[in-house]
Scaffold this motif. Structure first.
Motif, mmCIF file in Angstrom:
data_model
loop_
_atom_site.group_PDB
_atom_site.id
_atom_site.type_symbol
_atom_site.label_atom_id
_atom_site.label_comp_id
_atom_site.label_asym_id
_atom_site.label_seq_id
_atom_site.Cartn_x
_atom_site.Cartn_y
_atom_site.Cartn_z
ATOM 1 N N ARG A 185 58.776 -84.792 -16.759
ATOM 2 C CA ARG A 185 60.081 -84.988 -17.415
ATOM 3 C C ARG A 185 60.167 -86.451 -17.816
ATOM 4 O O ARG A 185 59.898 -87.342 -16.993
ATOM 5 C CB ARG A 185 61.232 -84.624 -16.493
ATOM 6 N N HIS A 187 62.845 -78.335 -24.019
ATOM 7 C CA HIS A 187 62.859 -77.995 -22.594
ATOM 8 C C HIS A 187 62.383 -76.546 -22.518
ATOM 9 O O HIS A 187 63.159 -75.621 -22.291
ATOM 10 C CB HIS A 187 64.290 -78.131 -22.059
ATOM 11 N N ARG A 193 67.961 -80.901 -25.642
ATOM 12 C CA ARG A 193 66.616 -80.311 -25.721
ATOM 13 C C ARG A 193 66.669 -78.824 -25.383
ATOM 14 O O ARG A 193 65.845 -78.050 -25.829
ATOM 15 C CB ARG A 193 65.690 -81.062 -24.776
ATOM 16 N N VAL A 194 67.669 -78.454 -24.553
ATOM 17 C CA VAL A 194 67.833 -77.033 -24.216
ATOM 18 C C VAL A 194 68.145 -76.247 -25.495
ATOM 19 O O VAL A 194 67.573 -75.184 -25.750
ATOM 20 C CB VAL A 194 68.975 -76.854 -23.189
ATOM 21 N N ARG A 245 76.027 -78.862 -21.782
ATOM 22 C CA ARG A 245 76.694 -80.009 -21.167
ATOM 23 C C ARG A 245 76.869 -81.108 -22.210
ATOM 24 O O ARG A 245 75.995 -81.321 -23.056
ATOM 25 C CB ARG A 245 75.810 -80.535 -20.021
ATOM 26 N N GLN A 305 76.318 -84.502 -23.116
ATOM 27 C CA GLN A 305 75.330 -85.422 -22.540
ATOM 28 C C GLN A 305 75.815 -86.858 -22.633
ATOM 29 O O GLN A 305 75.375 -87.625 -23.489
ATOM 30 C CB GLN A 305 74.006 -85.247 -23.265
ATOM 31 N N PRO A 308 73.290 -79.365 -15.311
ATOM 32 C CA PRO A 308 74.451 -79.307 -14.416
ATOM 33 C C PRO A 308 75.745 -79.104 -15.209
ATOM 34 O O PRO A 308 75.859 -79.613 -16.318
ATOM 35 C CB PRO A 308 74.433 -80.688 -13.754
HETATM 36 N N1 ASP Z 1 69.308 -79.780 -17.238
HETATM 37 C C1 ASP Z 1 69.172 -79.693 -18.669
HETATM 38 C C2 ASP Z 1 68.239 -80.761 -19.184
HETATM 39 O O1 ASP Z 1 67.619 -81.445 -18.419
HETATM 40 C C3 ASP Z 1 70.495 -79.700 -19.354
HETATM 41 C C4 ASP Z 1 71.335 -80.928 -19.183
HETATM 42 O O2 ASP Z 1 70.966 -81.880 -18.485
HETATM 43 O O3 ASP Z 1 72.426 -80.926 -19.759
HETATM 44 O O4 ASP Z 1 68.135 -80.908 -20.379
#
Ligand code: ASP
Length: 303
Positions: free
Chosen positions: A104, A132, A165-166, A221, A223, A262
């Motif tokens: 990551r 992701h 990225r999701v 989320r 960001q 999260p």
């Molecule tokens: N956990 C996910 C990511 O690492 C989504 C997020 O953080 O909002 O992209």
């Protein structure tokens, strides 16, 4: 794509639909409670330059439950703090005997760079605002646990699409399986150019309009760590885009609610929606273990 170590999983964009289907099929065969020790004697290195709870713990549990040894290297407390480059860190981890690397990183393309230079498979666990892939796979797996097929489903992706990225991985995957993908968010977080990510993407600015007829809603989320001076009025954002019960009721009665976590309760989603019967948020996390078992088994060719 330039040559990378076989078994690497760098993105969904360049993965064939048949490979995705094969991974999902393999994930169905994985039993996290009674796993086969497919990775006995293997060493999986987890290299994390960004915060993570779900992805990190589930990759670790997936690897260990199949008999692999895992080592976690965080950027803080490692030689990264002493100025070591990403590639030098990669060469070091390969030299200590890693059989696979799960990475990551805040920079898009970091896992690709490693995969081009190392001989071991590299798995992207989230790179900057790029992709992701394991999240998209576990989301597809979760949807297929509730809906017979992906094809023709209306999937709404709601919120901070620009930084996500999701969202990028989900858009690529869902488009390959003929979903009707609707993107919804304010122009700052969802530029018109996002429609170019895949053919047939629809952009709808009103959350109410977007929800109508939805089979699946993927809430993202906000960001905050990536907003970097961008001025987003949080009150206005929640008023227009927060996932609320009245908005959920506009979707199909059996619509499935996803969120990669999260979650920020009270910001992009209300607690009531997060905990409602249509919410599959916890299920996504659970499915993440078997999906990541499949990814690791594929990477190390032990499937
Ligand atoms: N956990 C996910 C990511 O690492 C989504 C997020 O953080 O909002 O992209």
């Amino acid at each position: 794509m330039t040559k990378v170590a076989p078994g690497s999983l760098l993105d969904i964009e360049h993965l064939e639909a048949t490979e995705i289907a094969a991974l999902l099929k393999l994930a169905r065969r994985m039993n996290p409670l009674q796993p086969k020790l497919r990775l006995r004697g293997k060493r999986v290195l987890l290299l994390f330059y960004e915060a993570s709870t779900r992805t990190r713990s589930s990759f670790e549990i997936a690897a260990q439950s199949m008999g692999a040894m895992t080592t976690l290297v965080l950027s803080s407390g490692s030689s990264v703090e002493k100025g070591e480059s990403l590639l030098d860190t990669g060469y070091t981890l390969e030299a200590v005997g890693a059989d696979a690397l799960v990475v990551r990183h805040p920079a898009a393309g970091a896992p690709l760079l490693l995969a081009r230079h190392l001989k071991i498979p590299v798995i992207n666990a989230g790179d900057g605002m790029h992709e992701h892939p394991s999240q998209a796979l576990l989301d597809a797996y979760t949807i297929l646990g509730h809906k017979k097929t992906l094809s023709g489903r209306k999937v709404v992706i709601l919120g901070d699409i620009y930084h996500s990225r999701v969202a990028r991985s989900a858009i690529h995957l869902l488009s390959k399986f003929a979903c009707r993908v609707t993107l919804c968010g304010p122009p700052e977080l969802l530029p018109e150019s996002a429609a170019g990510l895949a053919p047939g993407l629809e952009i709808v600015r009103s959350a109410e309009d977007a929800m109508r007829g939805a089979d699946v809603i993927l809430v993202l989320r906000l960001q905050k760590e990536r907003l970097l001076g961008m001025k987003i009025g949080l009150e206005d954002y929640t008023a227009r885009y927060q996932m609320t019960m009245p908005r959920l009721r506009l979707a199909k009665r059996d619509a499935l609610l996803l969120h990669p976590g999260p979650i920020n309760r009270g910001l992009e989603i209300t607690a009531e929606v997060a905990d409602c019967p249509q919410s599959a948020i916890v299920e996504e996390v659970r499915n993440g273990v078997r999906v990541r078992m499949a990814i690791l088994a594929r990477a190390l060719r032990t499937a």
